[in-house]
Design an enzyme around this catalytic site. Sequence first.
Site, PDB file in Angstrom:
ATOM      1  N   ASP A   8     -10.081 -54.611-105.032  1.00 42.74           N
ATOM      2  CA  ASP A   8      -8.878 -55.333-105.195  1.00 42.74           C
ATOM      3  C   ASP A   8      -7.637 -54.745-104.667  1.00 42.74           C
ATOM      4  OD1 ASP A   8     -10.928 -57.063-105.859  1.00 42.74           O
ATOM      5  OD2 ASP A   8     -10.115 -57.546-107.984  1.00 42.74           O
ATOM      6  N   ASP A 131     -14.865 -70.278-106.776  1.00 45.47           N
ATOM      7  CA  ASP A 131     -14.220 -69.907-108.003  1.00 45.47           C
ATOM      8  C   ASP A 131     -14.410 -70.951-109.132  1.00 45.47           C
ATOM      9  OD1 ASP A 131     -14.134 -67.569-106.749  1.00 45.47           O
ATOM     10  OD2 ASP A 131     -11.867 -68.218-106.508  1.00 45.47           O
TER      11      ASP A 131
END
Length: 250
Positions: A8, A131
């Site tokens: 990330d 998500d």
Amino acid sequence: MLLIPAIDLKDGQCVRLKQGDMDQATIFHEEPAVMARHWVDRGARRLHLVDLNGAFAGKPKNEDAIRAIIEEVGGEIPVQLGGGIRDLNTIERYLDDGLEYVIIGTAAVKNPGFLLEACTAFGGHIIVGLDAKDGKVATDGWSKLTGHEVADLARKFEDYGCESIIYTDIGRDGMLQGINIEATVRLARAVKIPVIASGGLSNLGDIEALCEVEDEGIEGVICGRAIYSGDLDFAAAQTHADRLRESDDA
């Protein structure tokens, strides 16, 4: 079962967030390309990159770090990227740079026509990131909850021609609470394309549980905080998953 280390990216560094909160970022390495090399040397067969700044800004923000990672390992394993991808030019540029897969999340939900165009133009290279929390899809870096059911959108996007779906359980991401196996299997059964699990991976038990349902259509799992905190030894986990598969095939 493919174990996919996540890198990330925030402000050019490798970080991990808790439940998508940019204010709860732990820096794990200032040189993401070095981190990428580490995971490849540990046996990774694919890498998962997320441009966190890009996800919130709606446009690429960590391109230098992404290119450095591709230059370091892109010739050895496939690299996939999500975050801030909202137009075809960005996709084309990233694929030209050497990315294998581009992940479209918020833009797919808000503008399905864009996803259809992307799948048509770049067939085989588009992954959809869904998500969700309690079965409902979230967008905009998880900050907005929609009324869309995950399975309904997944079937729609499958018809568009996306390569696979990454399913993230927001409530568990970065919390080491364990993968939501039931919800992941439910989604995998709803579509014919592969599903990649994400959110909450914590230990070998999660890997074993996923391997047991791999034949439902679960291709792999994104490995995040657990492999950075030391709760899960990545190399040992991938070897274990491979052995479980071999024993099932025997």
